[in-house]
Design a protein around this motif. Structure first.
Motif, PDB file in Angstrom:
ATOM      1  N   MET A 128      24.940  15.854   2.678  1.00  0.00           N
ATOM      2  CA  MET A 128      24.393  15.887   1.305  1.00  0.00           C
ATOM      3  C   MET A 128      24.111  14.418   0.937  1.00  0.00           C
ATOM      4  O   MET A 128      22.401  14.387   0.646  1.00  0.00           O
ATOM      5  CB  MET A 128      25.895  15.765   0.700  1.00  0.00           C
ATOM      6  N   GLY A 129      24.648  13.245   1.142  1.00  0.00           N
ATOM      7  CA  GLY A 129      24.458  11.681   1.437  1.00  0.00           C
ATOM      8  C   GLY A 129      23.200  11.175   1.422  1.00  0.00           C
ATOM      9  O   GLY A 129      21.897  11.071   1.231  1.00  0.00           O
ATOM     10  N   LYS A 130      22.804  12.366   2.831  1.00  0.00           N
ATOM     11  CA  LYS A 130      21.559  11.759   4.165  1.00  0.00           C
ATOM     12  C   LYS A 130      20.523  12.352   3.507  1.00  0.00           C
ATOM     13  O   LYS A 130      19.596  12.238   3.190  1.00  0.00           O
ATOM     14  CB  LYS A 130      21.455  12.163   5.404  1.00  0.00           C
ATOM     15  N   MET A 131      20.745  13.679   2.494  1.00  0.00           N
ATOM     16  CA  MET A 131      19.370  14.303   2.265  1.00  0.00           C
ATOM     17  C   MET A 131      19.011  13.577   0.332  1.00  0.00           C
ATOM     18  O   MET A 131      18.050  13.144   0.223  1.00  0.00           O
ATOM     19  CB  MET A 131      20.504  15.925   1.267  1.00  0.00           C
ATOM     20  N   VAL A 132      20.416  13.229  -0.394  1.00  0.00           N
ATOM     21  CA  VAL A 132      20.046  12.291  -0.993  1.00  0.00           C
ATOM     22  C   VAL A 132      19.437  10.996  -0.520  1.00  0.00           C
ATOM     23  O   VAL A 132      18.646  10.971  -1.703  1.00  0.00           O
ATOM     24  CB  VAL A 132      21.165  12.405  -2.076  1.00  0.00           C
ATOM     25  N   GLN A 133      20.070  10.413   0.473  1.00  0.00           N
ATOM     26  CA  GLN A 133      19.000   9.438   0.091  1.00  0.00           C
ATOM     27  C   GLN A 133      17.611   9.098   0.353  1.00  0.00           C
ATOM     28  O   GLN A 133      16.833   8.494   0.943  1.00  0.00           O
ATOM     29  CB  GLN A 133      20.317   8.567   2.041  1.00  0.00           C
ATOM     30  N   ARG A 134      17.983  10.682   1.399  1.00  0.00           N
ATOM     31  CA  ARG A 134      16.152  10.948   1.885  1.00  0.00           C
ATOM     32  C   ARG A 134      14.607  10.671   0.540  1.00  0.00           C
ATOM     33  O   ARG A 134      14.425  10.596   0.754  1.00  0.00           O
ATOM     34  CB  ARG A 134      16.050  12.153   2.801  1.00  0.00           C
ATOM     35  N   MET A 135      15.882  11.956  -0.004  1.00  0.00           N
ATOM     36  CA  MET A 135      15.202  11.689  -1.503  1.00  0.00           C
ATOM     37  C   MET A 135      14.644  10.562  -2.224  1.00  0.00           C
ATOM     38  O   MET A 135      13.347   9.989  -2.735  1.00  0.00           O
ATOM     39  CB  MET A 135      15.953  12.861  -2.600  1.00  0.00           C
ATOM     40  N   ILE A 136      15.266   9.904  -2.128  1.00  0.00           N
ATOM     41  CA  ILE A 136      15.885   8.420  -2.643  1.00  0.00           C
ATOM     42  C   ILE A 136      14.207   7.572  -2.061  1.00  0.00           C
ATOM     43  O   ILE A 136      13.446   7.215  -2.801  1.00  0.00           O
ATOM     44  CB  ILE A 136      17.050   7.194  -3.111  1.00  0.00           C
ATOM     45  N   THR A 137      14.838   7.723  -0.686  1.00  0.00           N
ATOM     46  CA  THR A 137      13.775   6.751   0.071  1.00  0.00           C
ATOM     47  C   THR A 137      11.764   7.464  -0.126  1.00  0.00           C
ATOM     48  O   THR A 137      11.119   7.210  -0.603  1.00  0.00           O
ATOM     49  CB  THR A 137      13.718   7.091   1.761  1.00  0.00           C
ATOM     50  N   ASP A 138      11.777   8.663  -0.413  1.00  0.00           N
ATOM     51  CA  ASP A 138      10.717   9.110  -0.794  1.00  0.00           C
ATOM     52  C   ASP A 138      10.275   9.416  -1.689  1.00  0.00           C
ATOM     53  O   ASP A 138       9.088   9.026  -2.324  1.00  0.00           O
ATOM     54  CB  ASP A 138      10.999  10.915  -0.008  1.00  0.00           C
ATOM     55  N   VAL A 139      10.763   9.554  -2.541  1.00  0.00           N
ATOM     56  CA  VAL A 139      10.442   9.125  -4.483  1.00  0.00           C
ATOM     57  C   VAL A 139       9.754   8.254  -4.515  1.00  0.00           C
ATOM     58  O   VAL A 139       8.553   7.848  -4.623  1.00  0.00           O
ATOM     59  CB  VAL A 139      11.503   9.682  -5.358  1.00  0.00           C
ATOM     60  N   LEU A 140      10.243   6.991  -3.906  1.00  0.00           N
ATOM     61  CA  LEU A 140       9.943   5.509  -3.788  1.00  0.00           C
ATOM     62  C   LEU A 140       9.142   5.289  -3.057  1.00  0.00           C
ATOM     63  O   LEU A 140       7.261   4.809  -3.825  1.00  0.00           O
ATOM     64  CB  LEU A 140      10.925   4.262  -3.058  1.00  0.00           C
ATOM     65  N   ASP A 141       8.139   5.733  -1.927  1.00  0.00           N
ATOM     66  CA  ASP A 141       7.465   5.991  -1.729  1.00  0.00           C
ATOM     67  C   ASP A 141       6.279   6.606  -1.923  1.00  0.00           C
ATOM     68  O   ASP A 141       4.636   5.973  -2.180  1.00  0.00           O
ATOM     69  CB  ASP A 141       7.121   6.538  -0.059  1.00  0.00           C
ATOM     70  N   ALA A 142       6.696   7.729  -2.887  1.00  0.00           N
ATOM     71  CA  ALA A 142       5.488   8.036  -3.867  1.00  0.00           C
ATOM     72  C   ALA A 142       5.146   7.793  -4.881  1.00  0.00           C
ATOM     73  O   ALA A 142       4.205   7.557  -5.343  1.00  0.00           O
ATOM     74  CB  ALA A 142       6.521   9.764  -4.185  1.00  0.00           C
TER      75      ALA A 142
END
Lengths: 243, 266
Positions: A128-142
């Motif tokens: 779950m942690g990985k998924m959420v980290q990924r989401m945060i990284t991607d949303v910041l890129d966005a």
């Protein structure tokens, strides 16, 4: 953004600075989330303590964004895309601050968790942690790229986090029923999971805000939501109670 | 009389526009100032016209009560319908038209007459009242509606020019109202006023829209945002975009509108 600059150059600089502070906050929040989850997984109390401490910097940046936004609204009277940009910075900063708060909570639990025996390896937490980290990284890129499509991918990804949370919830309840000595650990882990799940929600909030910045219209209200733990009950086996 | 049918509500219950303008082209001699402007003005709303200097917004405004007629070499083509009637028709009495479509200018321009006579002037020449008592009543009610009466009721004989700038502008609004127009055109009515006088005029505009249709040209985008329900953006003689004011100032659809209202015009 592929826009020509403002006639008043200082305004451009101010907007760039605002955007940079948000990006900086985002970077910090991202690493806070990563550290907090790592501290749980590796049972690292020292890393957890550092993570708790580091949260203050994000709070400070949020206050900076708040003040700066109020100043821009008062002095520049922004319109159209500038207005959306500035108002959104306020919302994104608040969401990042909340996400970092959840990371801090996770870090605190990590400290407590080092003092109780581990339960069976819980793989779902790091996943779950990985998924959420990924989401945060991607949303910041966005955010940096002002890419609404990329934000939309993050927005949709949260459903998967919710599903993980649901299965983890059931898994932990089962462990607790198996052996009451697990309860302390499992209770902490439940809160950790809840915190991580909330971070995912905040990432989707940010995705929604980015969509608004770019297109000027809100995303539909009903995001795919998958957290059903508030309705979940795990019953002990009937045989056990009968026997 | 096909044009008249436009004044009845359509099937959806929408009211017909007060002004309906199509293919409006305006020339000053050889130079074309407006290109194919198509714009409907909604009744009992404030419509603001914005755009950089020379974009044609004032030219457009002046078409609506044929103020351009007095400009030599000015030629207006296209269809401008007020309540479905072509205001450029030969049979139209321009003086009567300008009573129906009043105008307030950038600089307050009271006549060199008393406050009372400034407001009474229009009703007198249009023969709107039949005796002194009616005239007094009309002047007073116009001053009240223009939010000026309380400040001047004890000195109606003083010259209009003795008032402050903001009061003079409200006097001009009272003068426009006195002939019972349906539409009031305002060409930058606040640009010569301080912020407090401006706020009073803006408050007044908001009150007036209950009874009048108002079209305002303004250089202040904040003012357009504050007072109007619809905003039209002009650029280089063309109507670029028109829409609900809220939409224009938060999510304009055209890049030129976006650049103008955010202060990015080169």
């Amino acid at each position: 953004m592929d826009q020509t600059g403002h006639t008043v150059k200082a305004y451009d600089k101010e907007l760039t600075r605002l955007s940079n502070v948000i990006a900086q906050m985002g970077g910090l929040a991202e690493s806070q989330v990563a550290s907090a989850i790592e501290a749980v997984v590796k049972r690292d109390a020292e890393l957890a303590a550092r993570t708790v401490e580091a949260d203050a910097k994000i709070d400070e940046l949020e206050r900076e964004v708040d003040e700066f936004v109020v100043r821009l609204l008062a002095l520049r009277q922004p319109m159209a895309s500038d207005l959306r940009e500035i108002v959104s910075a306020l919302k994104i900063a608040a969401d990042l601050e909340r996400a970092a708060d959840h990371a801090k909570s996770v870090a605190k639990r990590a400290i407590a968790l080092t003092q109780v025996p581990p339960v069976k390896p819980v793989y779902t937490i790091p996943r779950m942690g990985k998924m959420v980290q990924r989401m945060i990284t991607d949303v910041l890129d966005a955010y940096v790229e002002r890419d609404a499509d990329k934000a939309l991918v993050v927005w949709r990804a949260d459903e998967e986090v919710d599903e993980s949370y649901n299965s983890l919830f059931r898994e932990l309840l089962t462990y607790m029923m198996e052996d009451p000595r697990n309860i302390s650990t499992c209770a902490h882990l439940l809160f950790v999971a809840k915190n991580i799940e909330r971070m995912g929600d905040l990432a989707t909030n940010i995705a929604e805000t980015i969509h608004y910045v770019v297109h000027g219209v809100a995303l539909p209200q009903d995001r795919p939501k998958g957290d059903i733990t508030s309705l979940t009950v795990v019953q002990p086996d009937v045989d056990d109670t009968a026997g | 009389m096909a044009a008249l049918e436009m004044t009845t509500p359509d099937a959806a219950g929408n009211r017909p526009p007060k002004f309906s303008t199509k293919n409006v082209n305006v020339f000053y001699g050889e130079k074309q100032a407006l290109f194919d402007v198509e714009l409907d003005i909604v009744e009992n709303q404030v419509t603001s016209l914005i755009g950089p200097s020379g974009c044609g917004k004032s030219t457009y405004l002046r078409c609506l009560n044929r103020m351009n007629d007095v400009v030599e070499e000015c030629r207006v083509d296209g269809s401008i319908l007020l309540d479905g009637h072509n205001i450029y028709d030969r049979s139209v009495d321009v003086v009567q038209l300008r009573a129906e479509v009043g105008m307030v200018f950038q600089k307050p321009n009271p006549f060199p007459k008393s406050i009372f006579d400034n407001v009474a002037y229009g009703p007198r020449i249009h023969g709107l009242t039949s005796n002194r008592a009616e005239l007094v009543e009309l002047v007073e009610s116009s001053l009240i509606r223009a939010g000026l009466y309380e400040e001047v009721k004890d000195r109606l004989d003083n010259p209009g020019t003795s008032l402050s700038g903001g009061q003079q502008q409200r006097l001009c609004i009272a003068r426009a109202i006195a002939v019972q127009p349906e539409v009031i055109l305002m060409d930058e009515p606040c640009s010569a006023l301080d912020p407090i006088a401006t706020a009073r005029i803006e408050e007044l505009i908001d009150e007036l829209r209950e009874n009048f249709t108002i079209i305002i040209v303004t250089h202040s985008m904040q003012q357009a945002a504050r007072v109007s329900q619809r905003t039209a953006f002009f650029h280089l003689g063309k109507l670029v975009e028109v829409g609900d004011t809220e939409m224009i100032f938060t999510t304009p659809q055209d890049q030129r509108t976006q650049d103008y209202i955010t202060g990015r015009f080169g």
